[in-house]
Design a protein around this motif. Sequence first.
Motif, mmCIF file in Angstrom:
data_model
loop_
_atom_site.group_PDB
_atom_site.id
_atom_site.type_symbol
_atom_site.label_atom_id
_atom_site.label_comp_id
_atom_site.label_asym_id
_atom_site.label_seq_id
_atom_site.Cartn_x
_atom_site.Cartn_y
_atom_site.Cartn_z
ATOM 1 N N ASP A 113 -11.530 -15.044 -73.837
ATOM 2 C CA ASP A 113 -11.911 -16.355 -74.374
ATOM 3 C C ASP A 113 -13.339 -16.743 -73.991
ATOM 4 O O ASP A 113 -14.156 -17.069 -74.854
ATOM 5 N N SER A 114 -13.641 -16.699 -72.691
ATOM 6 C CA SER A 114 -14.965 -17.136 -72.226
ATOM 7 C C SER A 114 -16.028 -16.047 -72.349
ATOM 8 O O SER A 114 -17.221 -16.343 -72.337
ATOM 9 N N ARG A 115 -15.594 -14.779 -72.462
ATOM 10 C CA ARG A 115 -16.478 -13.607 -72.526
ATOM 11 C C ARG A 115 -17.263 -13.410 -71.230
ATOM 12 O O ARG A 115 -18.281 -12.721 -71.205
ATOM 13 N N LEU A 116 -16.783 -13.995 -70.143
ATOM 14 C CA LEU A 116 -17.427 -13.835 -68.842
ATOM 15 C C LEU A 116 -16.804 -12.654 -68.103
ATOM 16 O O LEU A 116 -15.638 -12.322 -68.296
ATOM 17 N N TYR A 117 -17.594 -12.062 -67.219
ATOM 18 C CA TYR A 117 -17.159 -10.876 -66.485
ATOM 19 C C TYR A 117 -16.677 -11.248 -65.082
ATOM 20 O O TYR A 117 -17.284 -12.058 -64.384
ATOM 21 N N ARG A 118 -15.574 -10.601 -64.679
ATOM 22 C CA ARG A 118 -15.034 -10.743 -63.332
ATOM 23 C C ARG A 118 -14.906 -9.357 -62.704
ATOM 24 O O ARG A 118 -14.983 -8.343 -63.395
ATOM 25 N N ILE A 119 -14.701 -9.334 -61.394
ATOM 26 C CA ILE A 119 -14.478 -8.064 -60.697
ATOM 27 C C ILE A 119 -13.233 -7.390 -61.253
ATOM 28 O O ILE A 119 -12.197 -8.019 -61.448
ATOM 29 N N GLY A 120 -13.333 -6.075 -61.510
ATOM 30 C CA GLY A 120 -12.233 -5.346 -62.126
ATOM 31 C C GLY A 120 -11.137 -4.927 -61.165
ATOM 32 O O GLY A 120 -11.289 -4.982 -59.939
ATOM 33 N N LYS A 121 -10.032 -4.494 -61.729
ATOM 34 C CA LYS A 121 -8.844 -4.158 -60.943
ATOM 35 C C LYS A 121 -9.085 -2.967 -60.010
ATOM 36 O O LYS A 121 -8.500 -2.892 -58.934
ATOM 37 N N LEU A 122 -9.919 -2.024 -60.435
ATOM 38 C CA LEU A 122 -10.173 -0.857 -59.593
ATOM 39 C C LEU A 122 -10.815 -1.280 -58.270
ATOM 40 O O LEU A 122 -10.378 -0.858 -57.192
ATOM 41 N N LEU A 123 -11.846 -2.115 -58.339
ATOM 42 C CA LEU A 123 -12.515 -2.571 -57.125
ATOM 43 C C LEU A 123 -11.588 -3.419 -56.270
ATOM 44 O O LEU A 123 -11.584 -3.321 -55.045
ATOM 45 N N LEU A 124 -10.791 -4.252 -56.917
ATOM 46 C CA LEU A 124 -9.863 -5.095 -56.170
ATOM 47 C C LEU A 124 -8.824 -4.262 -55.441
ATOM 48 O O LEU A 124 -8.467 -4.567 -54.300
ATOM 49 N N ALA A 125 -8.360 -3.196 -56.095
ATOM 50 C CA ALA A 125 -7.353 -2.335 -55.467
ATOM 51 C C ALA A 125 -7.945 -1.608 -54.263
ATOM 52 O O ALA A 125 -7.317 -1.501 -53.208
ATOM 53 N N VAL A 126 -9.171 -1.100 -54.422
ATOM 54 C CA VAL A 126 -9.827 -0.383 -53.325
ATOM 55 C C VAL A 126 -10.100 -1.322 -52.156
ATOM 56 O O VAL A 126 -9.835 -0.988 -50.998
ATOM 57 N N SER A 127 -10.639 -2.501 -52.440
ATOM 58 C CA SER A 127 -10.961 -3.445 -51.362
ATOM 59 C C SER A 127 -9.700 -3.947 -50.680
ATOM 60 O O SER A 127 -9.675 -4.130 -49.459
ATOM 61 N N SER A 128 -8.640 -4.145 -51.455
ATOM 62 C CA SER A 128 -7.380 -4.601 -50.867
ATOM 63 C C SER A 128 -6.831 -3.567 -49.900
ATOM 64 O O SER A 128 -6.338 -3.908 -48.811
ATOM 65 N N HIS A 129 -6.938 -2.287 -50.276
ATOM 66 C CA HIS A 129 -6.467 -1.216 -49.399
ATOM 67 C C HIS A 129 -7.283 -1.180 -48.107
ATOM 68 O O HIS A 129 -6.735 -1.056 -47.011
ATOM 69 N N TYR A 130 -8.598 -1.312 -48.240
ATOM 70 C CA TYR A 130 -9.467 -1.261 -47.057
ATOM 71 C C TYR A 130 -9.193 -2.441 -46.129
ATOM 72 O O TYR A 130 -9.077 -2.270 -44.914
ATOM 73 N N LEU A 131 -9.076 -3.628 -46.698
ATOM 74 C CA LEU A 131 -8.910 -4.827 -45.883
ATOM 75 C C LEU A 131 -7.520 -4.933 -45.263
ATOM 76 O O LEU A 131 -7.320 -5.669 -44.309
ATOM 77 N N SER A 132 -6.545 -4.187 -45.810
ATOM 78 C CA SER A 132 -5.186 -4.260 -45.283
ATOM 79 C C SER A 132 -4.971 -3.311 -44.113
ATOM 80 O O SER A 132 -3.954 -3.376 -43.434
ATOM 81 N N VAL A 133 -5.937 -2.438 -43.854
ATOM 82 C CA VAL A 133 -5.825 -1.516 -42.727
ATOM 83 C C VAL A 133 -5.980 -2.294 -41.425
ATOM 84 O O VAL A 133 -6.865 -3.138 -41.314
ATOM 85 N N PRO A 134 -5.126 -2.050 -40.433
ATOM 86 C CA PRO A 134 -5.275 -2.734 -39.142
ATOM 87 C C PRO A 134 -6.696 -2.589 -38.607
ATOM 88 O O PRO A 134 -7.304 -1.518 -38.699
ATOM 89 N N LEU A 135 -7.215 -3.670 -38.046
ATOM 90 C CA LEU A 135 -8.602 -3.697 -37.610
ATOM 91 C C LEU A 135 -8.889 -2.639 -36.541
ATOM 92 O O LEU A 135 -9.974 -2.050 -36.516
ATOM 93 N N VAL A 136 -7.924 -2.392 -35.676
ATOM 94 C CA VAL A 136 -8.104 -1.364 -34.640
ATOM 95 C C VAL A 136 -8.395 -0.009 -35.280
ATOM 96 O O VAL A 136 -9.271 0.741 -34.835
ATOM 97 N N ASP A 137 -7.674 0.316 -36.342
ATOM 98 C CA ASP A 137 -7.878 1.592 -37.025
ATOM 99 C C ASP A 137 -9.197 1.613 -37.801
ATOM 100 O O ASP A 137 -9.855 2.655 -37.893
ATOM 101 N N SER A 138 -9.589 0.452 -38.346
ATOM 102 C CA SER A 138 -10.822 0.380 -39.133
ATOM 103 C C SER A 138 -12.057 0.650 -38.285
ATOM 104 O O SER A 138 -12.997 1.308 -38.729
#
Length: 254
Positions: free
Chosen positions: A60-85
């Motif tokens: 509708d708005s023709r505006l761009y948002r962050i895509g699902k691929l990047l969101l999936a990758v970032s979600s995986h990275y951020l969900s890792v326990p901080l000690v392991d990161s």
Amino acid sequence: MTTLENAAAVLKLFSTQGIRQGHPGLSFSDVVENLKLPKSTVSRLLMTMETQGLLERDQDSRLYRIGKLLLAVSSHYLSVPLVDSVSPYMTQLSQLTQCTGYVSMLEGRDIMVMRMFPGRTYLQVVTPAGSLLPAHETAIGRAILARFSDEEVVQRFNGEYQVNSVNSPANMDLLLTRLAEVRQTGLSFANNETLQGISSLATSIFNKHRNETVGLCLSFPSPEQGKNIPKGIKEGLIAVTRQVAEKLGDEYWQ
């Protein structure tokens, strides 16, 4: 610029333009204006990024948002326990500085050593993973305590404050003074406190996505009186801390 560099520049716009979750998104004109590229180039670039899942376009708005691929990758990275990161970074840092490295977490009034990373410098005494030490008598403990307000620190000790080392803050007022210094620099230093002949320099990192805080620490033989911390230890610890903090969005280090 290469296509990859242009794509990275587009993604950086989401940060520089303050576009967060709930924001409508970037427009075609926003990209053209900020990247100073021909419209035809931007059109092909955005189409490719959308096809590869890096961006999504609202119908509708023709505006761009962050895509699902990047969101999936970032979600995986951020969900890792901080000690392991942070562990791979501390492994490398210990090798580079020749110091013994530690990652610890706060447990009540103590810190628990979660990981230990032997350096090349021989230390006769080390603190193995699983050890508990008084938070207020360690550099890494004070680095974590500095994340709390003075009121929260006082409440945590609930009037039960005592020290074992003559080199540690002798009372709550002195501890709060030390914590104020840590908040200004981000660095916490301990000299001959838990172990005679051993000094430590520490920082802390917070992962808001998991509500976790860990302390990072390098331990080394105490410098002779009048001498500074050996070269490279402070710089290396700050560099690693900033690198991880940036990835996690820890504003404490921005």
